[in-house]
Design a protein around this motif. Sequence first.
Motif, mmCIF file in Angstrom:
data_model
loop_
_atom_site.group_PDB
_atom_site.id
_atom_site.type_symbol
_atom_site.label_atom_id
_atom_site.label_comp_id
_atom_site.label_asym_id
_atom_site.label_seq_id
_atom_site.Cartn_x
_atom_site.Cartn_y
_atom_site.Cartn_z
ATOM 1 N N VAL B 92 0.991 -1.015 0.158
ATOM 2 C CA VAL B 92 -0.275 -0.132 -0.316
ATOM 3 C C VAL B 92 1.024 1.128 -0.308
ATOM 4 N N PHE B 93 1.847 0.609 0.110
ATOM 5 C CA PHE B 93 2.625 2.252 0.873
ATOM 6 C C PHE B 93 3.475 2.881 -0.676
ATOM 7 N N PHE B 94 4.125 1.690 -1.038
ATOM 8 C CA PHE B 94 4.554 2.126 -2.634
ATOM 9 C C PHE B 94 3.458 1.736 -3.252
ATOM 10 N N HIS B 95 2.321 1.772 -3.582
ATOM 11 C CA HIS B 95 1.667 1.605 -4.255
ATOM 12 C C HIS B 95 1.235 1.821 -5.960
ATOM 13 N N GLU B 96 2.054 2.740 -6.100
ATOM 14 C CA GLU B 96 2.168 3.662 -7.443
ATOM 15 C C GLU B 96 3.337 3.185 -7.932
ATOM 16 N N ASP B 97 4.990 2.628 -6.542
ATOM 17 C CA ASP B 97 6.022 2.265 -7.727
ATOM 18 C C ASP B 97 5.965 0.614 -8.271
ATOM 19 N N HIS B 98 6.225 0.767 -9.721
ATOM 20 C CA HIS B 98 6.326 -0.541 -10.258
ATOM 21 C C HIS B 98 7.912 -1.089 -10.443
ATOM 22 N N PHE B 99 8.884 -0.335 -9.330
ATOM 23 C CA PHE B 99 9.812 -1.008 -9.365
ATOM 24 C C PHE B 99 9.541 -1.785 -8.131
ATOM 25 N N VAL B 100 9.374 -0.936 -7.053
ATOM 26 C CA VAL B 100 9.471 -1.343 -5.907
ATOM 27 C C VAL B 100 8.124 -3.004 -5.882
ATOM 28 N N LEU B 101 7.331 -2.604 -6.410
ATOM 29 C CA LEU B 101 6.670 -3.778 -6.145
ATOM 30 C C LEU B 101 6.928 -5.167 -6.945
ATOM 31 N N LEU B 102 7.735 -4.810 -8.358
ATOM 32 C CA LEU B 102 8.360 -5.934 -9.113
ATOM 33 C C LEU B 102 9.256 -6.411 -8.167
ATOM 34 N N MET B 103 9.807 -5.898 -6.881
ATOM 35 C CA MET B 103 11.460 -6.627 -6.794
ATOM 36 C C MET B 103 10.474 -7.137 -5.598
ATOM 37 N N VAL B 104 9.199 -6.921 -4.465
ATOM 38 C CA VAL B 104 8.730 -7.306 -3.897
ATOM 39 C C VAL B 104 7.728 -8.827 -3.979
ATOM 40 N N ALA B 105 7.817 -8.329 -5.131
ATOM 41 C CA ALA B 105 7.103 -9.855 -5.663
ATOM 42 C C ALA B 105 8.036 -10.364 -6.455
ATOM 43 N N THR B 106 8.818 -10.531 -7.067
ATOM 44 C CA THR B 106 10.485 -11.331 -6.930
ATOM 45 C C THR B 106 10.424 -11.760 -5.833
ATOM 46 N N LEU B 107 10.802 -11.172 -4.510
ATOM 47 C CA LEU B 107 11.620 -11.752 -3.255
ATOM 48 C C LEU B 107 10.536 -12.241 -2.800
ATOM 49 N N ILE B 228 -9.107 2.055 -7.476
ATOM 50 C CA ILE B 228 -10.251 1.576 -6.665
ATOM 51 C C ILE B 228 -10.771 2.922 -5.876
ATOM 52 N N GLY B 229 -11.953 3.789 -6.665
ATOM 53 C CA GLY B 229 -12.640 5.029 -6.557
ATOM 54 C C GLY B 229 -11.779 5.674 -7.116
ATOM 55 N N ASP B 230 -12.259 6.721 -7.057
ATOM 56 C CA ASP B 230 -12.197 7.717 -8.278
ATOM 57 C C ASP B 230 -10.201 8.319 -8.304
ATOM 58 N N ASP B 231 -9.903 8.148 -7.374
ATOM 59 C CA ASP B 231 -7.806 8.904 -7.450
ATOM 60 C C ASP B 231 -6.784 7.556 -5.794
ATOM 61 N N PHE B 232 -7.516 5.946 -6.573
ATOM 62 C CA PHE B 232 -6.644 5.560 -5.687
ATOM 63 C C PHE B 232 -6.264 4.559 -6.570
ATOM 64 N N GLU B 233 -5.333 4.612 -7.305
ATOM 65 C CA GLU B 233 -4.614 3.640 -8.001
ATOM 66 C C GLU B 233 -3.120 3.275 -7.366
ATOM 67 N N LEU B 234 -3.572 0.941 -7.291
ATOM 68 C CA LEU B 234 -2.460 0.756 -7.536
ATOM 69 C C LEU B 234 -1.447 0.273 -8.735
ATOM 70 N N SER B 235 -0.526 -0.080 -8.560
ATOM 71 C CA SER B 235 0.585 -0.298 -10.355
ATOM 72 C C SER B 235 0.123 -1.561 -10.183
ATOM 73 N N PHE B 236 -0.292 -2.368 -11.497
ATOM 74 C CA PHE B 236 -0.048 -3.550 -11.830
ATOM 75 C C PHE B 236 0.316 -4.610 -11.116
ATOM 76 N N TYR B 237 1.694 -4.692 -10.423
ATOM 77 C CA TYR B 237 2.844 -5.026 -9.882
ATOM 78 C C TYR B 237 1.792 -5.975 -8.668
#
Lengths: 261, 396, 306
Positions: B92-107, B228-237
């Motif tokens: 949630v904290f890094f919800h817009e950050d592709h790079f971080v979420l890719l790393m988390v999923a890889t981990l 989610i809603g109008d202005d909360f967008e999560l990276s697809f990762y």
Amino acid sequence: MSGDAAPLLTARCLSKLFGGVVALDSLDLDVFGDDILGLIGPNGSGKTTFFNVVTGIYPASEGEIRFDGRDITNLSTQAIYRSGIARTFQRSRLSLPLSIFDNIMIGNHKRLNHGLWFNLVRRRAFQAELEENVATARELVRIFDAPLSERLLDPVGGIPMIDRRRVEICRSLISKPRLLLLDEPSAGMTGEETRLLMDDILEVKSRFRDLTIIIVEHEMGVIERITNRCVVLNFGQKIAEGTYREVAADRQVQEAYLGME
Amino acid sequence: MSERGPANTAATVPHTRNPLPALAVAALATAFLITLLLVESQVGIAALIAGAAIATIAAARQGLLTRITAGLATREDLLGALCVAGVLVVTVFFHEDHFVLLMVATLILFVVATLGLNIQFGYTGLINFAGSSFLGVGSYTAAVLTMHTALPHLLVLLMGGVMAAAIGSLLLLPVLRTRGHYSAVVTIAFALLFKTFLEVNDILGGPQGLAVAGMDLFGWSFNDNIVIGDDFELSFYANYVLLSLAILVVAFIFVRRLDRSWIGLNLDAVRLDETAAACFGLNILRWKITAFTLGNFLIGVAGALYGMMLGFIAPANFTFGDSLILVSIVLLGGLGNAWGLVVATAIVVIIPEKLQAIQEYRFLLYASMVILILLFRPQGLIPRPLRTYFPGFRTR
Amino acid sequence: MDVGLFAQYVMNGLMLGMMYALVAVGFTLFFGVLDVIKFSHGDVLTVGAFTALATYLGLSAAGVNSPVVQVLAIVIVAGCSMALLGALIARVLVLPLKNAPALNTLLITLMLGTVLRESVRLFYPEGANPKPFPSLLPSDALVLGNFNLRLDSVLMLAAGAAVIVGVQLLLNRTKLGLAIRAVAQDEETAKTMGINFTLVVLITFGIGSALAAIAGIMNGLYYNEINFGMGLLLGAIGFSAAIVGGLGNIYGAIIGGFLFAMLQTIGAVALPFASAYKDVFAFGAIILIMAWRPTGLIQEKISERV
């Protein structure tokens, strides 16, 4: 000794060759139910090889072994264990990082449920089986040493030699074998420890009525104290048989031990 | 993790119910992770990592670490839940950050894969130097199946695992027939063969590789951002983080229960003394086959989702060096310790991603690290505790 | 196929076989004295080849242009430095783990192999790219129809054979060889007979590693190119050759090396269209050989004490 009853274990013309070395040389041997048979002889006379061939670690080169009327020559170690033969090792072969309980359970393999579904999903049933086995193991260890039976979760690596020997014997006894092979149980122990362990073995023998024991030993005091019959090997051949007193008085035996040809 | 037996039986005693240590550790770890991921300056990152290392060593010197791990050992279910919560917080904290979420999923996927390796290597002592190749088998299976069939994607994940297990079973004969550790050379040869094969095989894209379709779960397309809603967008990762997390939870519970069962005991017995185990009726082959197959299956599933997440895979993703890194993780974490794997994978995956300076040197660094571990601390960072069958298991 | 082409293949196979045999003999020596498998062996070969290349470049820069001097210098420098490296590896990594599980020795040497390989890639100038290796031997050729009998190949084969015969003589005819064989036979007995166990192990590792350096130089001279990953393939093949021959048996290792080269050459002749799959077949063959004869064609002594 059950004089005319059929022997529990018989070896006929049993030979084992390693390359050109003859470790067992057409050995004939009978073990009767209720025996504590001492297997003695100088170093390299084939005692441990006999155990290894009986338990299926080495295939026999020639001859036949029958156990309880059934031919078990060259069966797999697993099949021989299932037929009711268990052993200990000359150099203690416990799994040191595992607990006393786990080591004993390795010996109980044939009576545990090894199904994936049972072990992973039916955890309640698994727990019931576990608790039952904890109780059995504790009972068994208590025959040897009461304080030890309260420390089943201690790693084996941290307990003294005599307790390791006890755990090793428990690992062999837990599956209620008919025949127990003890390979030099006194190795690496003091005289006092050996005496205690022999008390334990006699106690076990009195509790498990139909248990037959073959013991390999160098300590003649041990042999004299606990065996009712002895077989002496030399160069893989049987050179004498009888009670300890009889074989000890045998001239051939004395020569073998003194190294005279 | 959710295994709590009836509370007042002979085998379990009510264990300490104090959840505070676990909560504190989880909060601290999550906060540290977020800070580490936030900081961009290389010096700052290096300082953070060094600080964490020093703090850990100091805690270990004070005996604090053993107290914490002992406390956590009885509260594994809680610890697991907190780890999941920690990952969600980071997501949630890094919800817009592709790079971080890719790393988390890889981990997370690497933890799944090393859990598989752990069954083989940590429990059974069957070393597998082709971990990355089996990851590749999963990925390539996903590529072929998503591009050429309409198989539902959850089944594709499953097929990735099945294919890895099947190809692994081709290696079983030589692996099982070779005595002792010669079998290692079989897996090394396979790792080298696999990559060379991919490089020369045009059908599988040669050195350029293949495209893999993104995950599609019952119409929920993973390659679109979540709005989610109008202005909360999560990276697809974030989709991949969630699904990998779900897979990890299942795999983790599976591996923990395996360890805490007669099967786990059999695997340990095979590793510690094959001859003695055989004398007590253990069918050595059966348990080795079980371990090798289960392990490869887990690696293959992780590989399939990994490929779908990357979107494009090539032989260079699955080199022998990568296999060695997977083995390093298992050793670093403490052979046979599933929790240790989580920590070790985090270290091995995140540090080179954040510290760009060492990215190029990572094979060299990890190989040197394993040499030091084997010389000075062969039990790994977090040594595996004594086997138990339930949290807080007692024999009386 | 005509005779000339056939001869060409045989020559090529012999060259490969010689290199494999040299590597395999190293594996078998290590296993003989310490019962360990040293997986960094192939990468020691790589480092040896690069040391040789650096020596050559250094000599050229210093104005030494005589090929004879250059060849002798690179063999001596690379051979000696790899012998030192091998002894160092034994001292620092292998001997300290003597009483640890065998797996640890395997892992530590495998990781050391990675360290060596990566060090060449990262720290040798442009080490990531293949490097041209000079042809220092006379390339005169005797042309017989389709067959070019090149003098450099003949020289290399002769040199390789001489090295192997030399090792053989060393083992069988010298006091040092006797000590090595005594240690291989039974460490404890050798020690009680006053043999310096550690020293013998270090020397053995030195000899084996020098052989790897020679194999690396042969590889460079023959293909005129070396790269940081060359040792991985040569190491894996050399290891399988040693296994096929029965680890611990020198003749077995030599036979294994040539057998592997023969299989590879036959594969290349029989399946010319699949030349891209050359290495795939090599690795596949390793796996099949391990499945077929896990303890080698010449039965290794089984010495587990129960």
